[in-house]
Write a protein that holds these residues in place. Structure first.
Motif: not given
Length: 131
Positions: A11, A41, A55
């Motif tokens: 992400v 996500a 992320t």
């Protein structure tokens, strides 16, 4: 029968970084799905589970901290690696410390080397001993 490849959700709102991280992890044998922000996500997580979520912290629409809170509420077993390079007035150390407060499993300061990314991923997936 071949062993299942670990699945990773990457992400990151900066396309060049997202594509680079995804390509590197795929070259190491992981199954990778990409999302450009936390909202994307969450949609990916609604469709399937992942062994690891990598992320960014600062992203539009839904940032990494909001994503971590959502993942911990819906999939507490998921491993999370938070990464950040900071922003003006928001040092990476502060942002990454916040991700740990919300239960990120590990942090990575940007920019990082591929070897650092690989070691963090392998540790989180239990394929390397903790440091």
């Amino acid at each position: 029968m071949a062993a299942r490849r670990p699945s990773i959700l990457v992400v990151e709102d900066t396309a060049a970084i997202r594509l680079s991280v995804a390509a590197f992890l795929e070259s190491r044998g992981f199954s990778v799905t990409e999302a450009e922000n936390g909202r994307g996500a969450v949609r990916a997580l609604d469709r399937r589970g992942f062994d690891l979520i990598v992320t960014d912290v600062l992203m539009p629409e839904m940032d990494g901290i909001e994503l971590i809170k959502a993942v911990r509420a819906s999939r507490p077993e998921a491993k999370i690696l938070a990464m950040s390079g900071g922003a003006p007035g928001l040092p990476a150390g502060f942002l990454l410390k916040m991700t740990e407060m919300f239960a990120a499993d590990a942090i990575l300061y940007k920019p990082f080397r591929n070897e650092e990314l690989e070691a963090a991923v392998e540790r989180l997936l239990g394929r390397l001993p903790p440091n």
